[in-house]
Scaffold this active site. Structure first.
Site, PDB file in Angstrom:
ATOM      1  N   ASN A  98      10.700   2.181   2.390  1.00 24.56           N
ATOM      2  CA  ASN A  98      10.080   0.861   2.714  1.00 24.56           C
ATOM      3  C   ASN A  98      10.891  -0.283   1.716  1.00 24.56           C
ATOM      4  O   ASN A  98      10.395  -1.136   1.309  1.00 24.56           O
ATOM      5  CB  ASN A  98       8.657   0.792   2.330  1.00 24.56           C
ATOM      6  CG  ASN A  98       7.969   1.612   3.417  1.00 24.56           C
ATOM      7  OD1 ASN A  98       8.590   1.849   4.573  1.00 24.56           O
ATOM      8  ND2 ASN A  98       6.886   2.219   3.027  1.00 24.56           N
ATOM      9  N   ALA A 156       0.714  -1.291   0.079  1.00 28.72           N
ATOM     10  CA  ALA A 156      -0.046   0.113   0.145  1.00 28.72           C
ATOM     11  C   ALA A 156       0.739   1.218   0.052  1.00 28.72           C
ATOM     12  O   ALA A 156       0.271   2.364  -0.374  1.00 28.72           O
ATOM     13  CB  ALA A 156      -0.782  -0.098   1.158  1.00 28.72           C
ATOM     14  N   ASP A 157       2.098   1.327   0.208  1.00 26.70           N
ATOM     15  CA  ASP A 157       3.024   2.355   0.585  1.00 26.70           C
ATOM     16  C   ASP A 157       4.312   2.161   0.015  1.00 26.70           C
ATOM     17  O   ASP A 157       5.421   2.249   0.681  1.00 26.70           O
ATOM     18  CB  ASP A 157       2.814   2.879   1.636  1.00 26.70           C
ATOM     19  CG  ASP A 157       3.441   4.040   1.877  1.00 26.70           C
ATOM     20  OD1 ASP A 157       3.741   5.073   0.966  1.00 26.70           O
ATOM     21  OD2 ASP A 157       3.819   4.618   3.175  1.00 26.70           O
ATOM     22  N   LEU A 158       4.482   1.710  -1.387  1.00 27.28           N
ATOM     23  CA  LEU A 158       5.755   1.623  -1.934  1.00 27.28           C
ATOM     24  C   LEU A 158       6.689   2.651  -2.137  1.00 27.28           C
ATOM     25  O   LEU A 158       6.917   3.024  -3.197  1.00 27.28           O
ATOM     26  CB  LEU A 158       5.534   0.710  -3.122  1.00 27.28           C
ATOM     27  CG  LEU A 158       7.060   0.038  -3.678  1.00 27.28           C
ATOM     28  CD1 LEU A 158       7.656  -1.116  -2.546  1.00 27.28           C
ATOM     29  CD2 LEU A 158       6.890  -0.726  -4.862  1.00 27.28           C
ATOM     30  N   ASN A 159       7.135   3.418  -0.880  1.00 24.33           N
ATOM     31  CA  ASN A 159       8.188   4.376  -1.118  1.00 24.33           C
ATOM     32  C   ASN A 159       9.448   3.855  -0.811  1.00 24.33           C
ATOM     33  O   ASN A 159       9.965   2.731  -0.494  1.00 24.33           O
ATOM     34  CB  ASN A 159       7.546   5.494  -0.184  1.00 24.33           C
ATOM     35  CG  ASN A 159       7.829   4.959   1.280  1.00 24.33           C
ATOM     36  OD1 ASN A 159       8.775   4.700   1.862  1.00 24.33           O
ATOM     37  ND2 ASN A 159       6.601   5.518   1.916  1.00 24.33           N
TER      38      ASN A 159
END
Ligand SMILES: Nc1ncnc2c1ncn2[C@@H]1O[C@H](COP(=O)(O)OP(=O)(O)O)[C@@H](O)[C@H]1O
Ligand SMILES: [Mg+2]
Length: 239
Positions: free
Chosen positions: A172, A166-169
């Protein structure tokens, strides 16, 4: 050997007894953590690195999300333990490890009911040894295109296994000293029966936005269009 669960008053704990013991509840206590992490401050939004019985671990507390998040938290009941963010992330890591995907081993999770309607939750994972997150890496030095390609291939491999992050920055994604990538922080992620092309694309676009934003914020920040093309090439090859 395996995953064990217990409750203690208002707390529920799940743990892997290959990594921590039945006494693992103390690892979630602020005083114990602060005393055993070389003076780190235990607060929401900051991962705490520590060691226990020779195992390197990372503790993180969940912060409350937006309005929707808060509504979910407020309707929390023990019967829905499996649906809490912390339990879902723990079980997702477990499943991804079983699929052979490079993610940290989940060590323990704890949920404490805060009557009447709220709860607090935290997760402990095994630390990926000799690793830095991609934000730290790119602030320090560039990566060659072979590495960007490899990262693209890895993201495609998660997608082939129907994993949605949900938050592939950049923060991460971990890179180890021997050049292996890991994905971390699966809060709000999900393993679908079939991942849609749209969801897969949204992970990749999220990463691009994160890299562009970091480039505006840090000098130097080693990221170029050429690097991105290498990632896309790896991703397409891995699809
Ligand atoms: N298992 C791990 N091994 C090594 N470093 C980790 C691990 N988990 C987290 N980290 C480090 O801590 C940071 C924050 O952890 P993360 O799980 O992403 O929590 P948050 O929800 O605060 O973003 C990561 O960007 C990474 O640098
Ligand atoms: Mg994170």
């Amino acid at each position: 050997m395996g995953y064990r669960q217990f409750s203690n008053g208002l707390a529920r704990v799940i743990y892997d007894d290959a990594l921590v013991g039945a006494d693992c509840e103390k690892l979630f206590q602020r005083d114990w953590l602060e005393a055993n992490s070389g003076g780190a401050t235990v607060e929401r939004g900051t991962a705490v690195m520590f060691e226990h019985n020779g195992v390197a671990l990372v503790f993180k507390q969940y912060h409350r999300g937006g309005l929707a998040g808060r509504l979910v938290e407020k309707t929390y009941l023990y019967s829905r333990l499996e649906n809490t963010r912390v339990w879902r992330e723990f079980n997702m890591l477990r499943q991804m490890r079983a699929l052979g995907l490079p993610v940290p081993r989940p060590a323990a999770a704890r949920c404490v009911s805060v009557p009447p309607l709220a709860y607090r939750a935290a997760l402990i994972t095994e630390r990926v040894p000799d690793s830095k997150n991609l934000t730290e890496v790119l602030c320090a030095h560039p990566l060659d295109n072979a590495s960007w390609e490899k990262l693209g291939q890895l993201i495609a491999r998660f997608h082939r296994n129907n994993v949605y992050h949900a938050d592939l920055n950049a923060s991460n994604i971990l890179l180890t000293g021997s050049g292996d990538f890991y994905l971390i922080d699966f809060d709000k992620g999900v393993i679908r029966n079939t991942l849609s092309a749209k969801e897969a694309r949204s992970n990749v676009s999220r990463l691009r936005r994160s890299l562009d934003k970091l480039q505006g914020r840090h000098t130097p920040f080693h990221f170029s269009e050429d690097n991105w093309q290498a990632l896309e090439k790896g991703y397409a090859a891995g699809e």
